[in-house]
Design an enzyme around this catalytic site. Structure first.
Site, PDB file in Angstrom:
ATOM      1  N   HIS A 122      54.690  31.479  84.240  1.00  0.00           N
ATOM      2  CA  HIS A 122      55.537  31.768  84.892  1.00  0.00           C
ATOM      3  C   HIS A 122      56.956  31.168  84.473  1.00  0.00           C
ATOM      4  CE1 HIS A 122      53.541  28.248  86.353  1.00  0.00           C
ATOM      5  NE2 HIS A 122      54.927  27.723  86.714  1.00  0.00           N
TER       6      HIS A 122
ATOM      7  N   HIS B  41      62.174  28.212  81.109  1.00  0.00           N
ATOM      8  CA  HIS B  41      60.860  28.367  80.236  1.00  0.00           C
ATOM      9  C   HIS B  41      59.642  28.672  80.940  1.00  0.00           C
ATOM     10  CE1 HIS B  41      60.487  24.505  82.413  1.00  0.00           C
ATOM     11  NE2 HIS B  41      59.272  24.580  81.881  1.00  0.00           N
TER      12      HIS B  41
END
Length: 232
Positions: A95, A177
């Site tokens: 995620h 990220h």
């Protein structure tokens, strides 16, 4: 999540890196087992901390977070590394964190969900580009797929860190990220990062939704509500 490298999961494990320098291969393997053992012990302590959140003045409190789940193809690429190098592999799908862990009660989360619906209407689906494998070292030994910043990601993150969410400015700058490795020793980080950086990554996809998650008692995360971008 912020550039500290934290991900949705239990509290980050303390650094074991300073004890692994100059080890043989067998010793490094043994140290890796110890790191995962400490991760398990940390999870147990945090489990009891999680239980204590359930009764504050008669209200039910739980942990929540807000994320973007990438496509299955990108999840598969991330999980190819996470299953070996991320102790949180079994707790949450790969995620991109928009809002890190926060705690609230049933009433509070309903208000937050209402605000998230309004935020989602303000943004159309957008392109997300993953272009590099990077690391948060020397802050910590977290390796990640770097996502190119764009106005939509920046805007969503900013909208979720306002006074309406009872929160001040984030402690760290927002670095979009997807974590693929964490809780590594210095030697492991050097080896893994060197290998992954040579492989590289180049991926683009369309993001059309984000998710409000809540944490179960076993430490895993599941979807509370999904918010589609754009006006209905």
């Amino acid at each position: 999540m912020a550039h500290s490298g934290e991900t949705l999961g239990f509290l980050p494990l303390f650094s074991y890196a300073s004890h692994t320098g100059g080890m043989s291969l067998n010793q490094k393997i043994h140290s890796r087992h110890l790191i995962f053992f400490y991760a398990i012990i940390t999870d147990i302590f945090n489990y009891f901390e999680f239980i204590e959140l359930h009764d504050q003045g008669g209200n039910i409190y739980m942990n929540y977070g807000i994320v973007i789940f990438p496509s299955k193809s990108l999840q598969d690429k991330a999980n190819a590394y996470r299953k070996r190098y991320d102790p949180h592999y079994a707790l949450i799908t790969p995620h991109l964190t928009l809002k890190n862990v926060f705690t609230t009660d049933d009433s509070g989360i309903k208000d937050i969900a209402d605000k998230l619906r309004q935020i989602a209407k303000q943004y159309d689906p957008f392109n997300m580009k993953v272009y590099k494998i990077s690391s948060f070292q020397p802050v910590n030994n977290v390796i990640y797929f770097k996502v190119e910043p764009n106005p939509e990601l920046e805007g969503l993150h900013k909208a979720m860190h306002t006074a309406e969410f009872n929160e001040q400015e984030p402690e760290y700058a927002f670095v979009p990220h997807i974590t693929v490795a964490q809780n590594l020793s210095d030697d492991e980080h050097s080896d893994v990062f060197g290998s992954l950086r040579m492989l590289g990554i180049d991926h683009e996809e369309t993001v059309d939704r984000f998710h409000l998650l809540y944490q179960l008692e076993n430490g895993s995360w599941t979807v509370y509500e999904t918010f589609r971008l754009g006006k209905e």
